[in-house]
Design a protein around this motif. Structure first.
Motif, short mmCIF file in Angstrom:
data_model
loop_
_atom_site.label_atom_id
_atom_site.label_comp_id
_atom_site.label_asym_id
_atom_site.label_seq_id
_atom_site.Cartn_x
_atom_site.Cartn_y
_atom_site.Cartn_z
N GLU A 29 0.81 -1.22 0.00
CA GLU A 29 0.00 0.00 0.00
C GLU A 29 0.85 1.28 0.00
O GLU A 29 0.57 2.22 -0.74
CB GLU A 29 -0.93 0.02 1.23
CG GLU A 29 -2.09 -0.96 1.15
CD GLU A 29 -3.12 -0.61 0.06
OE1 GLU A 29 -3.19 0.56 -0.37
OE2 GLU A 29 -3.83 -1.54 -0.39
N ILE A 30 1.88 1.30 0.85
CA ILE A 30 2.62 2.55 1.08
C ILE A 30 3.83 2.70 0.17
O ILE A 30 4.17 3.81 -0.25
CB ILE A 30 3.05 2.67 2.56
CG1 ILE A 30 1.84 2.44 3.49
CG2 ILE A 30 3.66 4.04 2.84
CD1 ILE A 30 2.19 2.48 4.97
N THR A 79 -2.71 4.64 -2.69
CA THR A 79 -2.71 3.97 -1.38
C THR A 79 -4.10 4.05 -0.75
O THR A 79 -4.74 5.10 -0.78
CB THR A 79 -1.68 4.68 -0.46
OG1 THR A 79 -0.40 4.57 -1.06
CG2 THR A 79 -1.66 4.08 0.93
N VAL A 106 -4.40 0.70 5.26
CA VAL A 106 -3.18 1.02 6.00
C VAL A 106 -3.47 1.09 7.50
O VAL A 106 -2.77 0.45 8.31
CB VAL A 106 -2.55 2.35 5.52
CG1 VAL A 106 -1.42 2.79 6.45
CG2 VAL A 106 -2.05 2.22 4.09
N THR A 139 9.02 4.48 5.72
CA THR A 139 7.66 5.06 5.71
C THR A 139 7.26 5.47 7.13
O THR A 139 8.01 5.27 8.09
CB THR A 139 6.62 4.01 5.23
OG1 THR A 139 6.42 3.04 6.27
CG2 THR A 139 7.09 3.30 3.96
#
Lengths: 209, 209
Positions: A113-114, A124, A129, A175
């Motif tokens: 996702e990130i 995203t 998340v 991240t």
């Protein structure tokens, strides 16, 4: 394909580097679906990287490949499994399964996702998340407790159980998920330790494709 | 709790029965959350069944437990891993990973939707079933091809790679998903073979709790 995408390939490369083995890296062009065609599907019928050829032996599934390398080349480089102690081996197996069954399901999703989606020009999903961040926090709580008892997950020595985590941890530490690691001192020290290994640094250098 | 729910527990029980080992089965009352409390969380910090105690050794994760049993009791009962042949062992490891990473993700979801949810009074999600049925079909296509080359997934002998499938295959064959197995002759024969093993039949008899 950005190397951040190929976490399974890098898992195997990290293992080969820990063992100091010579190997030929054959890139597969995923953008043209080369992994779904011959000759690659003869190596992996599921049509996914990585696969390994060692003499006549053809293997796939990154964690089966690393296990083979760790056992077949037990006397080379870093010992990655405690082959002569069944009880220690059993604990390495437990934490290897924890990575495969628990950490990876959540960590790979967050990495996808990130990290991966932006690379592929996709958006995203914030809800996914948040949900997986919460799950990862719970897993890392267990890791914090485990790493208070032993230096590494499988015991006092670095093993496959730690090595299998490296590519995803590497992606996540770039991240906002890094905050989950920073909040847990033992987990944080462990992640710095395993990412700092010379074998992994060589993988990062050589796989900038 | 209906035994159909406890596929991981039955995976370990099947392994113990194949080895003909004596063991004490200690039920954990999931309905009161006993698995999330002491003393059980000292056995598995993730608070899920099963866990195994063998002397001082405490293990969790069903597939790590079976691996330990297969290695530590290599000379008892059915040989479940080809310990003396690294190349054969590597192929067993590949198909053990295929079960854990591919088959289980899809098979467990289908088992949960079609078998477990009705037991728990929940409603099956038809969309999820359709989607996972398609994924399972693709996996079973690869199995059909593999089982045309060797009698079992890991090679010509029954191994942990097959055993790990048993509880979920058993659940699925009692549902409409059986059609996916019936449509593939080698997969169908393999499923009848592994479910017919005396060790598994003993598990089904003894775990009617």
């Amino acid at each position: 394909m950005d190397a951040a995408v190929e976490t399974s390939v890098k898992r195997v490369a990290a293992c080969l580097e820990e063992k100091g083995l010579h190997y030929e890296f054959v890139p597969i062009d995923l953008s043209t679906g080369q992994q779904k065609k011959e000759p690659f599907v003869s190596l992996n019928p599921f049509g996914q990287v990585p696969a390994l050829e060692d003499g006549d032996l053809k293997l796939f599934e990154s964690r089966a490949i690393t296990q083979y390398i760790a056992n077949a080349y037990a006397d080379k480089g870093t010992p990655l499994v405690p082959i002569n102690d069944p009880n220690k081996m059993a604990l390495v197996a437990v934490w290897t399964e924890v990575e495969a069954q628990r950490f990876d399901a959540v960590g790979s999703k967050l990495s996808f996702e990130i990290v991966v989606k932006p690379i592929l020009g996709m958006t995203t999903d914030g809800g996914v998340v948040d949900q997986h961040q919460e799950k990862l926090a719970q897993i890392l709580d267990v890791y914090e407790s485990r790493l208070s008892q032993s230096k590494y997950l499988g015991g006092d020595e670095f093993s496959l159980a730690d090595l299998h985590h490296i590519p995803i941890v590497n992606n996540l530490l770039g991240t906002k998920i890094k905050a989950l690691f920073d909040a847990r001192p033992k987990v944080s020290a462990w992640s710095v330790d395993i990412l700092g290994r010379p074998a992994w640094q060589k993988v990062l250098q050589s796989m900038k494709f």
